[in-house]
Design a protein around this motif. Structure first.
Motif, PDB file in Angstrom:
ATOM      1  N   SER A  11       0.188   5.396   0.932  1.00 62.58           N
ATOM      2  CA  SER A  11      -0.468   6.242   1.352  1.00 62.58           C
ATOM      3  C   SER A  11      -0.355   7.734   0.692  1.00 62.58           C
ATOM      4  O   SER A  11       1.224   8.470   1.282  1.00 62.58           O
TER       5      SER A  11
ATOM      6  N   ALA B 294      -9.619   7.192  -1.077  1.00 57.00           N
ATOM      7  CA  ALA B 294      -8.438   7.184   0.249  1.00 57.00           C
ATOM      8  C   ALA B 294      -6.945   8.151   0.134  1.00 57.00           C
ATOM      9  O   ALA B 294      -6.294   7.973   0.379  1.00 57.00           O
ATOM     10  N   ASN B 295      -7.394   8.250  -1.337  1.00 62.57           N
ATOM     11  CA  ASN B 295      -5.644   8.841  -1.893  1.00 62.57           C
ATOM     12  C   ASN B 295      -4.571   7.552  -1.357  1.00 62.57           C
ATOM     13  O   ASN B 295      -3.638   7.467  -1.175  1.00 62.57           O
ATOM     14  N   THR B 296      -4.467   6.693  -1.787  1.00 63.66           N
ATOM     15  CA  THR B 296      -3.942   4.971  -1.830  1.00 63.66           C
ATOM     16  C   THR B 296      -3.888   4.351  -2.965  1.00 63.66           C
ATOM     17  O   THR B 296      -4.524   4.363  -3.581  1.00 63.66           O
TER      18      THR B 296
ATOM     19  N   SER C 173       0.831  -1.538  -0.010  1.00 62.22           N
ATOM     20  CA  SER C 173       0.108  -0.058   0.243  1.00 62.22           C
ATOM     21  C   SER C 173       0.795   1.444   0.160  1.00 62.22           C
ATOM     22  O   SER C 173       1.652   1.603   0.700  1.00 62.22           O
TER      23      SER C 173
END
Length: 123
Positions: A23, A75-77, A21
């Protein structure tokens, strides 16, 4: 200062899976993003890129069919699902945000980089 924070790395056996992931915090979700990796003693290489809306995705030949990139713009992920991992996938994996809405393999097109997360695959 905008930071990219990668997570999800670890040590696995060949054939297993990991999900990375990234972020992106306050970085604009209207920019393309990419994943790169650097193995010991080697140059950093392209893994995958995804456009701002996920409509344009490319992969390195070495990971095609095994890795899947995706993003959650709310979530801008950015994610990298890695299946059927091989020892040659061992590397530090970096996420990066591009200057534009669509990007490719050229690292000079990326303006922001994370610190990297280690992936180790044993045979």
């Amino acid at each position: 200062q905008v930071r990219l924070v990668e997570s999800g790395g670890g040590s696995v056996r060949a054939g297993e899976s990991l999900r990375l992931s990234c972020s992106a915090g306050r970085t604009s979700s209207n920019n393309a993003a990419g994943w790169f990796r650097q193995a010991p003693g080697k140059e950093r290489e392209f893994v995958s890129a995804i456009s701002w809306n996920g409509g344009n995705i490319i992969y390195a030949d070495s990971v095609k069919g095994r890795f899947t990139v995706s993003r959650d713009r709310v979530a801008n992920t950015i994610y990298l699902q890695m299946n059927n991992l091989r020892p040659e996938d061992t590397a530090v994996y970096y996420c990066a945000v591009a200057r534009g809405a669509v990007s490719g393999r050229d690292q000079s097109n990326y303006k922001k980089w994370g610190q990297g997360t280690q992936v180790t695959v044993s045979s």
